[in-house]
Design a protein around this motif. Sequence first.
Motif, PDB file in Angstrom:
ATOM      1  N   GLU A 287       0.841  -1.194   0.000  1.00  0.00           N
ATOM      2  CA  GLU A 287       0.000   0.000   0.000  1.00  0.00           C
ATOM      3  C   GLU A 287       0.879   1.248   0.000  1.00  0.00           C
ATOM      4  OE1 GLU A 287      -3.746   1.778   2.532  1.00  0.00           O
ATOM      5  OE2 GLU A 287      -2.435   0.325   3.497  1.00  0.00           O
ATOM      6  N   LEU A 288       0.573   2.166  -0.905  1.00  0.00           N
ATOM      7  CA  LEU A 288       1.278   3.445  -0.937  1.00  0.00           C
ATOM      8  C   LEU A 288       0.967   4.229   0.329  1.00  0.00           C
ATOM      9  CD1 LEU A 288       0.747   4.596  -4.619  1.00  0.00           C
ATOM     10  CD2 LEU A 288       2.902   4.004  -3.526  1.00  0.00           C
ATOM     11  N   GLN A 289       1.981   4.898   0.853  1.00  0.00           N
ATOM     12  CA  GLN A 289       1.839   5.707   2.054  1.00  0.00           C
ATOM     13  C   GLN A 289       1.814   7.190   1.671  1.00  0.00           C
ATOM     14  OE1 GLN A 289       1.561   3.995   5.247  1.00  0.00           O
ATOM     15  NE2 GLN A 289       1.158   2.540   3.577  1.00  0.00           N
ATOM     16  N   PRO A 290       1.276   8.037   2.534  1.00  0.00           N
ATOM     17  CA  PRO A 290       1.220   9.470   2.227  1.00  0.00           C
ATOM     18  C   PRO A 290       2.583  10.088   1.902  1.00  0.00           C
ATOM     19  CG  PRO A 290      -0.171   8.985   4.115  1.00  0.00           C
ATOM     20  CD  PRO A 290       0.585   7.722   3.785  1.00  0.00           C
ATOM     21  N   ASP A 291       3.666   9.543   2.465  1.00  0.00           N
ATOM     22  CA  ASP A 291       4.998  10.096   2.196  1.00  0.00           C
ATOM     23  C   ASP A 291       5.618   9.569   0.897  1.00  0.00           C
ATOM     24  OD1 ASP A 291       5.748   7.496   2.824  1.00  0.00           O
ATOM     25  OD2 ASP A 291       7.041   8.061   4.501  1.00  0.00           O
ATOM     26  N   GLY A 292       4.863   8.759   0.127  1.00  0.00           N
ATOM     27  CA  GLY A 292       5.360   8.224  -1.134  1.00  0.00           C
ATOM     28  C   GLY A 292       6.044   6.882  -1.030  1.00  0.00           C
ATOM     29  N   SER A 293       6.224   6.382   0.174  1.00  0.00           N
ATOM     30  CA  SER A 293       6.839   5.065   0.351  1.00  0.00           C
ATOM     31  C   SER A 293       5.786   3.974   0.145  1.00  0.00           C
ATOM     32  CB  SER A 293       7.467   4.937   1.742  1.00  0.00           C
ATOM     33  OG  SER A 293       6.472   4.964   2.746  1.00  0.00           O
ATOM     34  N   LEU A 294       6.240   2.746   0.082  1.00  0.00           N
ATOM     35  CA  LEU A 294       5.379   1.585  -0.082  1.00  0.00           C
ATOM     36  C   LEU A 294       5.557   0.708   1.149  1.00  0.00           C
ATOM     37  CD1 LEU A 294       3.566   0.166  -2.272  1.00  0.00           C
ATOM     38  CD2 LEU A 294       5.597  -1.172  -2.846  1.00  0.00           C
ATOM     39  N   LYS A 295       4.456   0.367   1.800  1.00  0.00           N
ATOM     40  CA  LYS A 295       4.498  -0.492   2.986  1.00  0.00           C
ATOM     41  C   LYS A 295       3.737  -1.761   2.653  1.00  0.00           C
ATOM     42  CE  LYS A 295       3.247  -0.535   7.867  1.00  0.00           C
ATOM     43  NZ  LYS A 295       2.640   0.230   8.965  1.00  0.00           N
ATOM     44  N   GLY A 296       4.270  -2.909   3.082  1.00  0.00           N
ATOM     45  CA  GLY A 296       3.587  -4.144   2.779  1.00  0.00           C
ATOM     46  C   GLY A 296       4.160  -5.332   3.515  1.00  0.00           C
ATOM     47  N   ALA A 297       3.723  -6.513   3.081  1.00  0.00           N
ATOM     48  CA  ALA A 297       4.197  -7.761   3.668  1.00  0.00           C
ATOM     49  C   ALA A 297       4.191  -8.848   2.605  1.00  0.00           C
ATOM     50  CB  ALA A 297       3.326  -8.171   4.843  1.00  0.00           C
ATOM     51  N   ILE A 298       5.198  -9.707   2.664  1.00  0.00           N
ATOM     52  CA  ILE A 298       5.275 -10.902   1.841  1.00  0.00           C
ATOM     53  C   ILE A 298       5.122 -12.056   2.822  1.00  0.00           C
ATOM     54  CG2 ILE A 298       6.740 -12.293   0.335  1.00  0.00           C
ATOM     55  CD1 ILE A 298       8.102  -9.554  -0.460  1.00  0.00           C
ATOM     56  N   CYS A 299       4.016 -12.799   2.688  1.00  0.00           N
ATOM     57  CA  CYS A 299       3.679 -13.844   3.651  1.00  0.00           C
ATOM     58  C   CYS A 299       3.940 -15.223   3.047  1.00  0.00           C
ATOM     59  CB  CYS A 299       2.215 -13.724   4.047  1.00  0.00           C
ATOM     60  SG  CYS A 299       1.768 -12.072   4.633  1.00  0.00           S
ATOM     61  N   PHE A 300       4.544 -16.089   3.840  1.00  0.00           N
ATOM     62  CA  PHE A 300       4.840 -17.453   3.416  1.00  0.00           C
ATOM     63  C   PHE A 300       3.678 -18.356   3.800  1.00  0.00           C
ATOM     64  CE2 PHE A 300       8.828 -15.345   3.819  1.00  0.00           C
ATOM     65  CZ  PHE A 300       9.655 -15.920   2.870  1.00  0.00           C
TER      66      PHE A 300
END
Length: 108
Positions: free
Chosen positions: A76-89
């Motif tokens: 998910e894009l964040q307000p500061d332009g970064s991308l936050k997420g998770a890769i789940c096994f």
Amino acid sequence: MSVLGKWRITKMPDYVEDYPDMVELAYILFEEGGAGEFAFGCVAGQIVGGGHADAVAFSWEGNDEMDEASGDGWAELQPDGSLKGAICFHGGDEANFIAHRWTSSTAC
């Protein structure tokens, strides 16, 4: 804005600091049509079901230290332009990440 493109994974709080770049620079890539790929540490995978919205969910198949692995994830894009997420096994761990747009530094 869209998650499409290549992102440099800069933080993975669940791992020791030097693990993400162990084999190559850690990244996640979202392409048109819901495809993509990622790599961090000894893990690499092909993404299916990404997209071009500002938040996506996906499935993946690949390997972890040369053993077959798969799972799902989100970004998910964040307000500061970064991308936050998770890769789940599948049946296992969750690799949380923060990424920033990949900037190329090619010489002319």
